[in-house]
Design a protein around this motif. Sequence first.
Motif, PDB file in Angstrom:
ATOM      1  N   THR A   4    -123.854 -58.827 107.450  1.00  0.00           N
ATOM      2  CA  THR A   4    -123.615 -60.154 108.006  1.00  0.00           C
ATOM      3  C   THR A   4    -124.562 -61.161 107.347  1.00  0.00           C
ATOM      4  OG1 THR A   4    -125.164 -59.710 109.810  1.00  0.00           O
ATOM      5  CG2 THR A   4    -122.825 -59.263 110.226  1.00  0.00           C
ATOM      6  N   LYS A   5    -125.311 -60.687 106.351  1.00  0.00           N
ATOM      7  CA  LYS A   5    -126.245 -61.563 105.634  1.00  0.00           C
ATOM      8  C   LYS A   5    -125.498 -62.378 104.582  1.00  0.00           C
ATOM      9  CE  LYS A   5    -130.086 -58.362 106.158  1.00  0.00           C
ATOM     10  NZ  LYS A   5    -131.042 -57.502 105.467  1.00  0.00           N
ATOM     11  N   ARG A   6    -126.125 -63.465 104.179  1.00  0.00           N
ATOM     12  CA  ARG A   6    -125.547 -64.296 103.115  1.00  0.00           C
ATOM     13  C   ARG A   6    -125.604 -63.554 101.781  1.00  0.00           C
ATOM     14  NH1 ARG A   6    -128.174 -70.188 104.309  1.00  0.00           N
ATOM     15  NH2 ARG A   6    -128.360 -69.835 106.537  1.00  0.00           N
ATOM     16  N   ILE A   7    -124.778 -63.972 100.858  1.00  0.00           N
ATOM     17  CA  ILE A   7    -124.746 -63.377  99.517  1.00  0.00           C
ATOM     18  C   ILE A   7    -126.138 -63.477  98.897  1.00  0.00           C
ATOM     19  CG2 ILE A   7    -123.816 -63.614  97.173  1.00  0.00           C
ATOM     20  CD1 ILE A   7    -121.193 -64.515  98.461  1.00  0.00           C
ATOM     21  N   GLY A   8    -126.607 -62.349  98.345  1.00  0.00           N
ATOM     22  CA  GLY A   8    -127.899 -62.293  97.706  1.00  0.00           C
ATOM     23  C   GLY A   8    -129.045 -61.960  98.643  1.00  0.00           C
ATOM     24  N   GLN A   9    -128.761 -61.762  99.933  1.00  0.00           N
ATOM     25  CA  GLN A   9    -129.824 -61.477 100.893  1.00  0.00           C
ATOM     26  C   GLN A   9    -129.819 -60.046 101.401  1.00  0.00           C
ATOM     27  OE1 GLN A   9    -130.588 -64.369 103.843  1.00  0.00           O
ATOM     28  NE2 GLN A   9    -131.053 -65.830 102.252  1.00  0.00           N
ATOM     29  N   GLY A  10    -128.936 -59.223 100.890  1.00  0.00           N
ATOM     30  CA  GLY A  10    -128.894 -57.824 101.291  1.00  0.00           C
ATOM     31  C   GLY A  10    -127.613 -57.183 100.822  1.00  0.00           C
ATOM     32  N   THR A  11    -127.660 -55.866 100.646  1.00  0.00           N
ATOM     33  CA  THR A  11    -126.497 -55.163 100.104  1.00  0.00           C
ATOM     34  C   THR A  11    -125.641 -54.490 101.169  1.00  0.00           C
ATOM     35  OG1 THR A  11    -127.773 -53.143  99.814  1.00  0.00           O
ATOM     36  CG2 THR A  11    -127.665 -54.656  97.936  1.00  0.00           C
ATOM     37  N   GLY A  12    -126.184 -54.282 102.362  1.00  0.00           N
ATOM     38  CA  GLY A  12    -125.439 -53.588 103.389  1.00  0.00           C
ATOM     39  C   GLY A  12    -125.376 -52.092 103.144  1.00  0.00           C
ATOM     40  N   LEU A  13    -126.393 -51.527 102.495  1.00  0.00           N
ATOM     41  CA  LEU A  13    -126.390 -50.101 102.204  1.00  0.00           C
ATOM     42  C   LEU A  13    -127.350 -49.304 103.073  1.00  0.00           C
ATOM     43  CD1 LEU A  13    -126.126 -50.078  98.324  1.00  0.00           C
ATOM     44  CD2 LEU A  13    -124.428 -49.308  99.971  1.00  0.00           C
ATOM     45  N   GLY A  14    -128.320 -49.932 103.676  1.00  0.00           N
ATOM     46  CA  GLY A  14    -129.365 -49.211 104.402  1.00  0.00           C
ATOM     47  C   GLY A  14    -128.859 -48.261 105.463  1.00  0.00           C
ATOM     48  N   LEU A  15    -128.056 -48.747 106.400  1.00  0.00           N
ATOM     49  CA  LEU A  15    -127.557 -47.879 107.468  1.00  0.00           C
ATOM     50  C   LEU A  15    -126.534 -46.874 106.950  1.00  0.00           C
ATOM     51  CD1 LEU A  15    -127.319 -50.325 110.497  1.00  0.00           C
ATOM     52  CD2 LEU A  15    -128.913 -48.424 110.180  1.00  0.00           C
ATOM     53  N   ALA A  16    -125.763 -47.247 105.935  1.00  0.00           N
ATOM     54  CA  ALA A  16    -124.802 -46.304 105.356  1.00  0.00           C
ATOM     55  C   ALA A  16    -125.528 -45.138 104.708  1.00  0.00           C
ATOM     56  CB  ALA A  16    -123.910 -47.012 104.335  1.00  0.00           C
ATOM     57  N   ILE A  17    -126.624 -45.414 104.018  1.00  0.00           N
ATOM     58  CA  ILE A  17    -127.405 -44.344 103.386  1.00  0.00           C
ATOM     59  C   ILE A  17    -128.063 -43.477 104.451  1.00  0.00           C
ATOM     60  CG2 ILE A  17    -129.466 -43.891 101.989  1.00  0.00           C
ATOM     61  CD1 ILE A  17    -128.607 -46.336 100.277  1.00  0.00           C
ATOM     62  N   ALA A  18    -128.655 -44.109 105.466  1.00  0.00           N
ATOM     63  CA  ALA A  18    -129.270 -43.343 106.560  1.00  0.00           C
ATOM     64  C   ALA A  18    -128.234 -42.440 107.227  1.00  0.00           C
ATOM     65  CB  ALA A  18    -129.896 -44.284 107.581  1.00  0.00           C
ATOM     66  N   TYR A  19    -127.050 -42.967 107.486  1.00  0.00           N
ATOM     67  CA  TYR A  19    -125.969 -42.192 108.101  1.00  0.00           C
ATOM     68  C   TYR A  19    -125.625 -40.985 107.233  1.00  0.00           C
ATOM     69  CZ  TYR A  19    -121.325 -41.114 109.946  1.00  0.00           C
ATOM     70  OH  TYR A  19    -120.234 -40.476 110.485  1.00  0.00           O
ATOM     71  N   GLY A  20    -125.493 -41.202 105.918  1.00  0.00           N
ATOM     72  CA  GLY A  20    -125.150 -40.110 105.005  1.00  0.00           C
ATOM     73  C   GLY A  20    -126.209 -39.021 104.983  1.00  0.00           C
ATOM     74  N   ILE A  21    -127.478 -39.405 104.949  1.00  0.00           N
ATOM     75  CA  ILE A  21    -128.565 -38.426 104.934  1.00  0.00           C
ATOM     76  C   ILE A  21    -128.585 -37.627 106.232  1.00  0.00           C
ATOM     77  CG2 ILE A  21    -131.078 -38.177 104.954  1.00  0.00           C
ATOM     78  CD1 ILE A  21    -131.124 -40.623 103.011  1.00  0.00           C
ATOM     79  N   ILE A  22    -128.436 -38.312 107.335  1.00  0.00           N
ATOM     80  CA  ILE A  22    -128.443 -37.633 108.643  1.00  0.00           C
ATOM     81  C   ILE A  22    -127.272 -36.663 108.747  1.00  0.00           C
ATOM     82  CG2 ILE A  22    -128.145 -38.026 111.120  1.00  0.00           C
ATOM     83  CD1 ILE A  22    -129.742 -40.723 110.575  1.00  0.00           C
ATOM     84  N   LYS A  23    -126.082 -37.086 108.341  1.00  0.00           N
ATOM     85  CA  LYS A  23    -124.901 -36.207 108.378  1.00  0.00           C
ATOM     86  C   LYS A  23    -125.066 -35.019 107.433  1.00  0.00           C
ATOM     87  CE  LYS A  23    -122.231 -38.012 111.423  1.00  0.00           C
ATOM     88  NZ  LYS A  23    -121.812 -37.265 112.602  1.00  0.00           N
ATOM     89  N   MET A  24    -125.678 -35.250 106.259  1.00  0.00           N
ATOM     90  CA  MET A  24    -125.897 -34.181 105.288  1.00  0.00           C
ATOM     91  C   MET A  24    -126.782 -33.081 105.890  1.00  0.00           C
ATOM     92  SD  MET A  24    -127.251 -34.570 101.351  1.00  0.00           S
ATOM     93  CE  MET A  24    -128.718 -35.432 101.842  1.00  0.00           C
ATOM     94  N   HIS A  25    -127.646 -33.464 106.815  1.00  0.00           N
ATOM     95  CA  HIS A  25    -128.532 -32.502 107.469  1.00  0.00           C
ATOM     96  C   HIS A  25    -127.968 -32.034 108.814  1.00  0.00           C
ATOM     97  CE1 HIS A  25    -131.316 -34.085 104.469  1.00  0.00           C
ATOM     98  NE2 HIS A  25    -131.891 -32.911 104.571  1.00  0.00           N
ATOM     99  N   ARG A  26    -126.660 -32.190 108.974  1.00  0.00           N
ATOM    100  CA  ARG A  26    -125.931 -31.761 110.175  1.00  0.00           C
ATOM    101  C   ARG A  26    -126.449 -32.435 111.453  1.00  0.00           C
ATOM    102  NH1 ARG A  26    -126.764 -26.081 110.412  1.00  0.00           N
ATOM    103  NH2 ARG A  26    -128.299 -26.287 108.792  1.00  0.00           N
ATOM    104  N   GLY A  27    -126.852 -33.694 111.311  1.00  0.00           N
ATOM    105  CA  GLY A  27    -127.352 -34.450 112.449  1.00  0.00           C
ATOM    106  C   GLY A  27    -126.353 -35.502 112.903  1.00  0.00           C
ATOM    107  N   ALA A  28    -126.815 -36.335 113.805  1.00  0.00           N
ATOM    108  CA  ALA A  28    -125.985 -37.410 114.345  1.00  0.00           C
ATOM    109  C   ALA A  28    -126.860 -38.636 114.554  1.00  0.00           C
ATOM    110  CB  ALA A  28    -125.356 -36.979 115.665  1.00  0.00           C
ATOM    111  N   ILE A  29    -126.229 -39.797 114.508  1.00  0.00           N
ATOM    112  CA  ILE A  29    -126.919 -41.039 114.806  1.00  0.00           C
ATOM    113  C   ILE A  29    -126.041 -41.834 115.763  1.00  0.00           C
ATOM    114  CG2 ILE A  29    -126.039 -42.159 112.729  1.00  0.00           C
ATOM    115  CD1 ILE A  29    -128.696 -43.781 112.672  1.00  0.00           C
ATOM    116  N   GLU A  30    -126.668 -42.348 116.804  1.00  0.00           N
ATOM    117  CA  GLU A  30    -125.963 -43.152 117.802  1.00  0.00           C
ATOM    118  C   GLU A  30    -126.663 -44.490 117.924  1.00  0.00           C
ATOM    119  OE1 GLU A  30    -125.766 -41.013 121.493  1.00  0.00           O
ATOM    120  OE2 GLU A  30    -125.130 -39.174 120.498  1.00  0.00           O
TER     121      GLU A  30
END
Length: 79
Positions: A25-51
Amino acid sequence: VIVRDTGQGIPPENLDKIFMPFFTTKRIGQGTGLGLAIAYGIIKMHRGAIEVKSKVGEGTTFWVKLPASPSVGSKGEPA
């Protein structure tokens, strides 16, 4: 692990999108929107969950749940 903030919160219409790569929801050039997606992927890779629960104006809470693993010795071998 519980991570909680008292920031502005996440609007309900965005909660189901926050783990999608490049969602931001940030303006262009102020963030990529990857942080939570990467965290989600790492957690799932370790058979975990995030709520997540959030309320606008009150903040957001994330719960990260990871499975228990056997103890590991100093050389990476089971203790």
